[in-house]
Design a protein around this motif. Structure first.
Motif, PDB file in Angstrom:
ATOM      1  N   ARG A   1      -0.721   4.847   0.085  1.00  0.00           N
ATOM      2  CA  ARG A   1      -1.277   5.386   1.328  1.00  0.00           C
ATOM      3  C   ARG A   1      -0.207   6.199   2.049  1.00  0.00           C
ATOM      4  O   ARG A   1       0.962   5.812   2.102  1.00  0.00           O
ATOM      5  CB  ARG A   1      -1.743   4.259   2.236  1.00  0.00           C
TER       6      ARG A   1
ATOM      7  N   ASN B   1       0.834  -1.211   0.000  1.00  0.00           N
ATOM      8  CA  ASN B   1       0.000   0.000   0.000  1.00  0.00           C
ATOM      9  C   ASN B   1       0.866   1.256   0.000  1.00  0.00           C
ATOM     10  O   ASN B   1       0.798   2.103   0.894  1.00  0.00           O
ATOM     11  CB  ASN B   1      -0.915   0.010   1.234  1.00  0.00           C
TER      12      ASN B   1
ATOM     13  N   ARG C   1      -1.635   2.850   5.726  1.00  0.00           N
ATOM     14  CA  ARG C   1      -1.297   1.594   5.058  1.00  0.00           C
ATOM     15  C   ARG C   1      -1.767   0.399   5.874  1.00  0.00           C
ATOM     16  O   ARG C   1      -2.317  -0.569   5.330  1.00  0.00           O
ATOM     17  CB  ARG C   1       0.210   1.522   4.839  1.00  0.00           C
TER      18      ARG C   1
END
Length: 346
Positions: free
Chosen positions: A142, A139, A148
């Motif tokens: 993010r 992620n 995340r």
């Protein structure tokens, strides 16, 4: 009756028995971990060498070192399915009538069943945890670790939250199996409180967990999608499960109920078990199980999350009805016993 025994009977959850089984499961869990690591290195080497057919679906995973947590997730998933198969087989052997050909006692089979069940739940958690860890790493869009981690947690552990590709259904199915396995498996240690009849109903319904686990694997297991021999092996392993289930329904260890609902339930169970045997044989012979085919673009999903929610609601309603009936039968039996005591001569 000693005070210790009375206190144990009053205890809602048998913590002592649970701790004893956890200690007994350490050897079993160690063996499972060794096999998990062996599967991990096998998957890792296949990616490094380029021989994994998974790369036809997800070529971005060609960097084995970068995506090692994903392959650890896969390894835990495969060992978890293996242990789920073993514990279901042991449970069906335990609940069927004693066979002279069995080399071990029923008590030993029951102990193995309990320890492998605990190990299976732990492997399922490991499977989900490493997927969560891979999502945290992946992620990158993010901002910050908090974003995340939260996004990865939702995608991994919230049923129906993951919204990409096959995972929309596959991860959902896997989570339902995981969350059902915990209460249905641990119900054994609360059987004194909830009653033997209720516990038997809950324990029988745990077969749904195994069905969901196999479905999750065949739908999302990247090795099953393309490797013909591996896919066939997974299917053929379901034959002894279906056969033992049929034997269990035809010759149960305990005396079955004779009510209309009991007869209907056994008829449905026998039909499903027999049909499963036929389906497994046909699929193993043809090699067509609805999984992906090399060189063919993936088709749309035949099953939606709405369908699964409806199926889960029906399953929960069915289990609730059987639990209610078992509880009523237990209460009725206890009332008759108390009445006989009151009316018996001093």
């Amino acid at each position: 009756m000693s005070d210790v025994r009375r206190a144990r009977q009053r205890q809602w959850f048998d913590v002592a028995a649970f701790r004893q089984d956890v200690r007994a499961a350490l050897v079993d869990a160690t063996a499972a971990l060794v096999i998990t690591l062996a599967v991990f290195f096998w998957l890792y080497r296949r990616i490094e060498s380029g021989s994994s057919m998974t790369l036809q679906v997800m070529p971005d995973l060609a960097d084995a070192g970068r995506y090692w947590m994903y392959w650890m997730c896969q390894a835990f998933g495969w060992s978890g399915l293996l242990w789920a198969w073993m514990t279901v087989m042991l449970g069906l052997l335990r609940s069927s009538r004693r066979r002279d050909w069995l080399p071990v006692s029923v008590a030993r089979i029951e102990k193995w069943h309990r320890t492998t069940s605990l190990t299976t739940v732990a492997l399922m958690f490991g499977h989900a945890f490493w997927l969560f860890a891979e999502f945290v790493r992946g992620n990158e869009d993010r901002q910050g670790w908090a974003g995340r981690t939260w996004s990865a947690f939702v995608d991994t552990f919230v049923p129906g939250a993951y919204s990409s590709g096959t995972g929309k259904v596959a991860i959902f199915i896997g989570l339902l199996a995981f969350y059902l396995a915990i209460p249905l498996g641990l119900a054994f240690y609360a059987r004194r409180s909830i009653g033997a009849r209720v516990w038997r109903v809950l324990h029988a319904s745990i077969l749904a967990v195994y069905v969901l686990s196999v479905w999750h694997t065949l739908l999302y297991g990247t090795n099953v999608w393309f490797d013909g021999w591996f896919r066939t092996t997974v299917w053929l392993l379901q034959l002894p499960v279906a056969a033992l289930l049929l034997i269990r329904l035809l010759a149960p260890a305990s005396r079955p109920g004779r009510g209309r609902l009991d007869l209907l339930g056994r008829a449905i169970g026998r039909t499903c078990a027999a049909a499963t045997i036929v389906v497994v044989l046909v699929v193993a012979a043809s090699g067509r199980d609805g999984g992906r085919t090399p060189g063919v673009d993936g088709a749309g999903l035949n099953v939606t999350r709405t369908m699964i929610w409806i199926g889960f609601a029906l399953f929960a309603a069915g289990v609730t009805a059987f639990v209610y009936r078992a509880q009523r039968l237990t209460s009725s039996r206890q009332a008759r016993a108390e009445q006989e005591v009151e009316t018996s001569p001093a």
